[in-house]
Design a protein around this motif. Structure first.
Motif, mmCIF file in Angstrom:
data_model
loop_
_atom_site.group_PDB
_atom_site.id
_atom_site.type_symbol
_atom_site.label_atom_id
_atom_site.label_comp_id
_atom_site.label_asym_id
_atom_site.label_seq_id
_atom_site.Cartn_x
_atom_site.Cartn_y
_atom_site.Cartn_z
ATOM 1 N N GLN A 191 41.642 17.048 -6.533
ATOM 2 C CA GLN A 191 40.716 16.099 -5.909
ATOM 3 C C GLN A 191 39.257 16.465 -6.108
ATOM 4 O O GLN A 191 38.387 15.592 -6.089
ATOM 5 C CB GLN A 191 41.015 16.004 -4.408
ATOM 6 N N GLU A 192 38.979 17.752 -6.282
ATOM 7 C CA GLU A 192 37.594 18.185 -6.503
ATOM 8 C C GLU A 192 37.259 18.353 -7.983
ATOM 9 O O GLU A 192 36.183 18.822 -8.325
ATOM 10 C CB GLU A 192 37.324 19.508 -5.768
ATOM 11 N N ARG A 237 38.900 20.261 -10.227
ATOM 12 C CA ARG A 237 39.278 21.532 -10.837
ATOM 13 C C ARG A 237 40.445 21.318 -11.814
ATOM 14 O O ARG A 237 41.322 20.505 -11.577
ATOM 15 C CB ARG A 237 39.734 22.537 -9.782
ATOM 16 N N VAL A 275 37.578 24.880 -0.508
ATOM 17 C CA VAL A 275 37.183 23.682 0.213
ATOM 18 C C VAL A 275 36.793 24.036 1.650
ATOM 19 O O VAL A 275 35.771 23.586 2.169
ATOM 20 C CB VAL A 275 38.324 22.646 0.197
ATOM 21 N N SER A 277 33.412 25.850 1.916
ATOM 22 C CA SER A 277 32.299 25.222 1.222
ATOM 23 C C SER A 277 31.141 24.950 2.184
ATOM 24 O O SER A 277 31.338 24.641 3.366
ATOM 25 C CB SER A 277 32.761 23.906 0.584
ATOM 26 N N SER A 311 43.414 21.803 -4.706
ATOM 27 C CA SER A 311 43.685 20.685 -3.810
ATOM 28 C C SER A 311 44.771 19.798 -4.405
ATOM 29 O O SER A 311 45.363 20.124 -5.442
ATOM 30 C CB SER A 311 42.410 19.863 -3.608
#
Length: 954
Positions: free
Chosen positions: A305-306, A308, A899, A902, A931
């Motif tokens: 989702q980020e 990666r 996450v 962060s 994620s």
């Protein structure tokens, strides 16, 4: 067998719920006075055994290891030069200790939940990259069961992909390993297509051809330039498969560079012991355009989702439990643990190290060839890599016997020919000893830098160029790399894995310890029978125990996966009908509640699948069964029943179902995937089954290894014994004995024999009473979970008494309709609690199937129940409007540490709720490395080899 008095019986080590107090808590929640009363209520009387299991008294851990030492000592370990696809190799100790013998790796499950499988997925991606590079083909899968069955899968793929020639014959080069030819022709016989075996050095035979199969180097050791025959095949519209040796491909032009469409083979010589024939990771690589037809599992690169870089199994819609009767393969279990071992061998040695090993092996072979030629011994081939065939008219048997007396196992090809295959473990002393058998002397030197095959076949292309194959050389680096990958994953050494239908139970250290002993691991599968006496005694005892447990008359341990056991059982049924003249019986009835690969196995066995409905309670719909029997009576071959069903219930009328099928002339296949709910309570061979396969990697304690190894023995009633899998290497001198006339399904008589000591030790230490108690405890634990969670998540199916078997299905469909929270959301949120998810969306979409097994203690079971209740509370918050589903911790799960810590946190819930939804997680918290992964992105942008290092930086 005898054993000293057991201060703590092993069953108390294996079974989690042992105290009277814990059992009382669970039984009180269910309203039963005793475990026996629960069993009487849950298990139909019609299937109960009349007597306890007649097995030897249970051994202690020390006792079973002593017993195994005695059996191992009966095997004779010699220098193995038989070859034929199996070679000596050095397993680097750091890999043996930290992969093969590490529970972090061998207790892991198939990486269907990728967020908690990034370590093993990276290792498998290394394997795919290694295979793709060495074969010169762009896409390779994450392993196959063995070389012979991999070649058979390649033949089927060529027939599917080459639609214009789908009905044409397949041509197999006569210089393939004979066991490979045996498995291919067996697969063809079942499916009714023609295979012609021909000498392809003379060109292609006449007629329409779908595909051809070549081997490099060949069975006789020949290294041949296949470019011309490959071009001829392509010009005639045929596809091409090459069975290749990966070590040889460090020196020889790759199949892809010569124009092959597919390459298959074995990675055993990359650090995996001989294991008396297996388990070994086969490989399967294809050209561009065939990746979506590739059998088996494929690791792909995607993103989370980020954004990666993250790994997952790609193209999962090809999984056979989804495709069912439309399946093109029934591959379920692979050989992940052995593939990881082979990949780490390549990482450890790198391309230069692999090339040095190949050059040293080849130099020894050239030296031996010069010695033999020097005394007038005729070599069958003058172009070779590591294998020589020496022509010795009339005295081959004598030479092999003399060599054996000298501690060397050579291959008896025929009365006039001896085969010698050298390998990584060969030394100058080995070469000299072999030469002495032929009364030859090894020359002082052979020309350096020269190869004994045509110069135009010398490989010039690069391979293993990714940094991972260049950066890990010292043992310290290797140790830390393996630890780093293992720490990214959740395996059974960290947590309960409550997977329904998959039985993730304890794989005890005492069970595992013997498999790497040289007396077991160092035996070639084709040694003379007198050199494998210990193996054969162990196998015979295990076979007899399994027959007692199942109630059948005969058994074969050859199938090296549950799917292969299904296939072998159906082939036995098919052969039985044919032997009786019933050539038209080809319909296989399969209830909706059957195990996922059943339909695929039936298709591969040449049968037509007809689905039988189930009632809303999960039982087989007898009216629909009767209708299907009447409709197909003349063609009825078999019914496949999973018992207990995949719905997690015991069908009370299973005997009635069996009787109806038998009355119509059909056979009854009872899938033994759920045998862990029957052992000691009921025997399928007694309540109506004609054949069953067992999953030793489920019920009988062989670990899953991240997706294999597996063993799927097939047990049969007396009338089917002649049709059990035959010896694929029968009649080959030292290859052993032919046991039946049945169709072989694997390359060796005993399949993945190397892991059989695990199940032997398990049964020996548990004994009949312990095994029965394990089954009863599995029922107790599953029913306790169902009772505790029923008010939070409906339990979809229960038996006539409101009870489940060894697993239960939690139905989330109504909650999903109200909240938008899916079963997948729950699975991902469980990661934040430190749990592997239950089985997702199988056998019913929108559900979770939970199986605690007998090995989990009450504390761990309560931890899971607590997590599920807290997740239900989060679902209620979504229903109440506290969060929109998109903004909820359920949809945001799982939450990696990057996450949570962060500097930017704009979520509607707190960091604490994200990371520590339970107070007990403040100690020993597992954080996933990524994620939630975007699976669709990975399928749209298919990348199945190691991405460049920049991808990780991004």
């Amino acid at each position: 067998m005898t054993s000293p008095a057991l201060s703590v019986p092993f069953e108390n080590r294996h079974i989690g719920v042992t105290s009277d107090a814990d059992q009382r808590v669970m039984l009180d929640a269910l309203g039963f006075e005793s475990r026996a009363a629960l069993v009487d209520a849950a298990v139909p009387a019609a299937i109960r055994s009349a007597r306890p299991l007649d097995l030897p008294d249970a051994l202690s851990e020390e006792g079973v290891l002593a017993e195994l030492r005695g059996l191992a000592s009966q095997n004779v370990v010699k220098t193995q030069l038989i070859g034929q696809g199996f070679y000596g190799t050095h397993t680097p100790p750091v890999i043996r200790r930290n992969v093969l013998e590490s529970p972090s790796w061998y207790t892991a499950y198939t990486p269907y939940q990728p967020e908690i499988s990034q370590g093993r997925l990276e290792a498998l991606l290394n394997f795919q990259t290694m295979v793709a590079d060495l074969t010169g083909l762009p896409v390779a899968n994450a392993s196959m069961l063995d070389e012979a069955s991999s070649a058979a899968e390649a033949v089927l793929l060529m027939r599917r992909a080459n639609k214009a020639k789908a009905d044409a014959k397949t041509v197999v080069d006569a210089n393939l390993f004979p066991q490979t030819i045996a498995v291919i022709t067996g697969r063809a016989e079942a499916l009714g297509f023609e295979v012609e075996v021909a000498d392809l050095t003379q060109g292609l035979p006449d007629g329409e051809i779908s595909g051809i199969v070549l081997q490099q180097p060949g069975n006789d050791g020949a290294v041949v330039d296949h470019a011309a025959v490959i071009k001829e095949a392509k010009d005639r519209g045929a596809m091409v498969t090459v069975a290749a040796d990966l070590l040889a491909l460090t020196l020889i032009t790759s199949p892809g560079e010569q124009g092959a469409d597919i390459a298959v083979g074995n990675t055993q010589r990359f650090g995996v012991p001989l294991f008396f024939g297996g388990p070994h990771a086969a490989f399967f690589a294809v050209r561009e355009g065939l990746e979506r037809s590739l059998p088996g599992r494929l690791v792909g690169v995607s993103k989370d989702q980020e954004g990666r870089t993250a790994y997952r199994l790609a193209l999962q819609t090809r999984e056979q439990h989804i495709r069912r009767e439309k399946a093109t393969s029934n591959i379920c279990t692979a050989q992940a643990l052995l593939a990881i071992t082979a990949s780490m061998y390549a990482v450890y040695h790198g391309p230069d190290g692999l090339k040095r090993i190949a050059q040293r092996t080849h130099a020894h072979t050239r030296a031996l060839a010069a010695a033999l030629s020097g005394v007038g011994v005729e070599l069958v081939r003058d172009s070779f890599f590591d294998t020589l065939w020496a022509r010795v008219p009339g005295v081959a048997s004598k030479i092999v016997a003399v060599a054996a007396d000298a501690g060397l196992n050579l291959r008896l090809v025929d009365a006039d020919t001896v085969g010698i295959s050298l390998d990584e473990t060969t030394t100058a002393q080995t070469v000299a000893a072999v030469a002495e058998v032929f009364s030859a002397a090894v020359p002082a030197a052979v020309a350096a830098g020269e190869y004994a095959f045509p110069a135009e076949l010398t490989r010039t292309s690069e391979y293993l160029t990714h940094p991972i194959f260049h950066e890990v050389r010292s043992e310290t680096q290797m140790l830390r790399y393996l630890r780093r990958l293992a720490d990214r994953d959740l395996a059974l050494d960290r947590t309960m894995i409550p997977l329904g239908s998959c039985t993730m139970k304890l794989n005890s250290t005492a069970e595992m310890e013997s498999i790497s002993w040289p007396e077991f691991a160092g035996i070639h599968p084709y040694v003379p029978a007198d050199q494998s006496a210990g193996w054969r005694e162990l196998i015979s005892r295990l076979e007899n125990w399994l027959l007692e447990i199942t109630g059948y008359a005969g058994i074969s341990l050859q199938p090296n996966a549950g799917s292969q056991g299904e296939y072998a059982g159906l082939l036995a049924i098919r052969s039985y009908h044919l032997a009786n003249g019933d050539t038209g019986r080809d319909v296989c009835l399969i209830p909706e509640s059957a195990h996922g690969t059943n339909a695929a196995s039936a298709v591969l066995a040449g049968m037509r699948v007809v689905i039988v409905k189930n009632t809303p309670t999960g039982a087989i719909d007898l009216d629909d069964l009767d209708a299907k029997i009447e409709q197909h009576q003349a063609a009825l071959s078999a019914i496949m029943i999973t018992y207990p069903s995949t719905y997690g219930v015991y069908d009370a009328d299973v005997r009635d179902v069996c009787d109806r099928v038998h009355a119509a002339g059909g056979q009854v296949y009872i899938d033994g995937a759920n045998m862990n709910a029957l052992v000691g309570l009921g025997k399928p061979g007694e309540f109506g089954g004609d054949v069953s396969h067992l999953n030793l990697h489920k019920t009988f304690a062989i670990p899953h290894g991240g997706g294999g190894p597996g063993v799927g023995p097939v047990a049969v009633a007396e009338h089917l014994k002649p049709f059990l899998p035959g010896n694929p290497a029968a009649g080959l001198g030292s290859a052993g004995i032919q046991t039946t006339d049945g169709i072989p399904v694997a390359a060796t008589l005993f399949g993945s024999a190397g892991v059989l000591p695990i199940s032997f030790a398990y049964v020996a230490m548990m004994g009949g009473e312990g095994l029965t108690r394990a089954t009863e405890t599995a029922l107790l634990s599953a029913n306790y979970i169902a009772a505790r969670l029923r008010e939070h998540f409906p339990v979809l199916f229960t038996g006539e008494t409101g009870l489940v078997a060894h697993e239960c299905i939690l139905d989330l469909r109504e909650l999903t309709a109200k909240s938008g929270v899916t079963a997948e959301d729950v699975a991902k949120r469980l990661i934040d609690f430190g749990f592997h998810a239950p089985t997702l969306a199988f056998p019913v979409p929108g559900t979770l199937m939970v199986e605690p097994t007998e090995s989990e203690d009450l504390g761990e079971i309560e931890r899971f129940i607590e997590a599920m209740i807290q997740i239900r509370a989060e679902i209620d918050e979504v229903i109440a409007g506290t969060y929109a589903i998109e903004a909820s911790p359920l949809r945001g799960a799982p939450h990696p540490a990057a996450v949570v810590v962060s500097d930017s946190w704009d979520r509607a819930y707190t960091r604490e709720q994200a990371a520590f939804p339970s107070e007990r997680l403040r100690v020993d918290k597992y954080f996933p490395p990524v994620s939630r992964i975007d699976g669709a992105f990975g399928d749209r942008n298919l990348v199945c080899s190691c991405p460049p290092i920049e991808a990780y930086e991004d």
